[in-house]
Design a protein around this motif. Sequence first.
Motif, mmCIF file in Angstrom:
data_model
loop_
_atom_site.group_PDB
_atom_site.id
_atom_site.type_symbol
_atom_site.label_atom_id
_atom_site.label_comp_id
_atom_site.label_asym_id
_atom_site.label_seq_id
_atom_site.Cartn_x
_atom_site.Cartn_y
_atom_site.Cartn_z
ATOM 1 N N UNK A 169 0.837 -1.191 0.000
ATOM 2 C CA UNK A 169 0.000 0.000 0.000
ATOM 3 C C UNK A 169 0.873 1.242 0.000
ATOM 4 N N UNK A 170 0.646 2.177 -0.938
ATOM 5 C CA UNK A 170 1.415 3.422 -0.937
ATOM 6 C C UNK A 170 1.219 4.166 0.386
ATOM 7 N N UNK A 171 2.319 4.695 0.924
ATOM 8 C CA UNK A 171 2.244 5.401 2.209
ATOM 9 C C UNK A 171 1.319 6.612 2.138
ATOM 10 N N UNK A 216 6.817 10.345 -1.534
ATOM 11 C CA UNK A 216 7.082 9.880 -2.896
ATOM 12 C C UNK A 216 6.286 8.629 -3.211
ATOM 13 N N UNK A 217 6.956 7.656 -3.813
ATOM 14 C CA UNK A 217 6.296 6.405 -4.193
ATOM 15 C C UNK A 217 6.487 5.296 -3.160
ATOM 16 N N UNK A 218 6.947 5.638 -1.967
ATOM 17 C CA UNK A 218 7.205 4.631 -0.933
ATOM 18 C C UNK A 218 5.912 3.902 -0.584
ATOM 19 N N UNK A 219 6.069 2.658 -0.211
ATOM 20 C CA UNK A 219 4.899 1.862 0.144
ATOM 21 C C UNK A 219 5.175 1.012 1.367
ATOM 22 N N UNK A 220 4.108 0.546 1.964
ATOM 23 C CA UNK A 220 4.198 -0.376 3.099
ATOM 24 C C UNK A 220 3.877 -1.772 2.580
ATOM 25 N N UNK A 221 4.723 -2.720 2.930
ATOM 26 C CA UNK A 221 4.473 -4.125 2.628
ATOM 27 C C UNK A 221 3.949 -4.753 3.916
ATOM 28 N N UNK A 222 2.842 -5.448 3.839
ATOM 29 C CA UNK A 222 2.242 -5.991 5.044
ATOM 30 C C UNK A 222 1.657 -7.378 4.794
ATOM 31 N N UNK A 263 9.742 1.999 4.445
ATOM 32 C CA UNK A 263 10.794 3.003 4.571
ATOM 33 C C UNK A 263 10.118 4.361 4.608
ATOM 34 N N UNK A 264 10.071 4.965 5.770
ATOM 35 C CA UNK A 264 9.325 6.199 5.985
ATOM 36 C C UNK A 264 10.268 7.396 5.972
#
Length: 177
Positions: A24-26, A40-46, A67-68
């Motif tokens: 999911x995009x942050x 930016x385009x950072x996302x959370x993997x869960x 990566x926040x």
Amino acid sequence: MGVSAPYIDTYELTRLGQRLEGHTPLRQFARLVEGLPDQGDAQADWSLRGEQDALGRRFLHLQVAAGLVLECQRCLAPFVLRLDASSRLEVVSKAADLDDESGDEGEEPVERILASRRLDVLALVEDELILGVPYVPKHDVCPDAPRPPDDVAGGAEAESGPGKPSPFAVLGGLKKN
């Protein structure tokens, strides 16, 4: 198994031992990114896995990695903080059980959530990320931090005499440990 909707039935997920995963995009986590630099385009993997033990207790196992981008409170420069969090949540059927501290002796305390036929998975992921953000984010060592001149350590050694360690060198060694 992918998530088609952001809601799950905690009874079914735990009863069947199902696993859900997502990326999911942050920027979708409004509470998390409010007041933070652009992600930016950072996302959370869960991933979320349900479990029911032999005693009939139900658990959700949540793992989140992201990566926040945060702002260092020392030097005010942005930096990326890697968050890897996991939690084990016991699913209880009554609100009265949320604060129940009874359990097997020697068993690690576990957080509890109320069972739901419609639990918002992404809100659960966002809560875990929010809990992982430090109150005062900062670099371990700021990249532009001034370094003491080389002659400071040399001058201290000259004052302490030959063969004696500098008291500042001893303190520096303690600080590194």
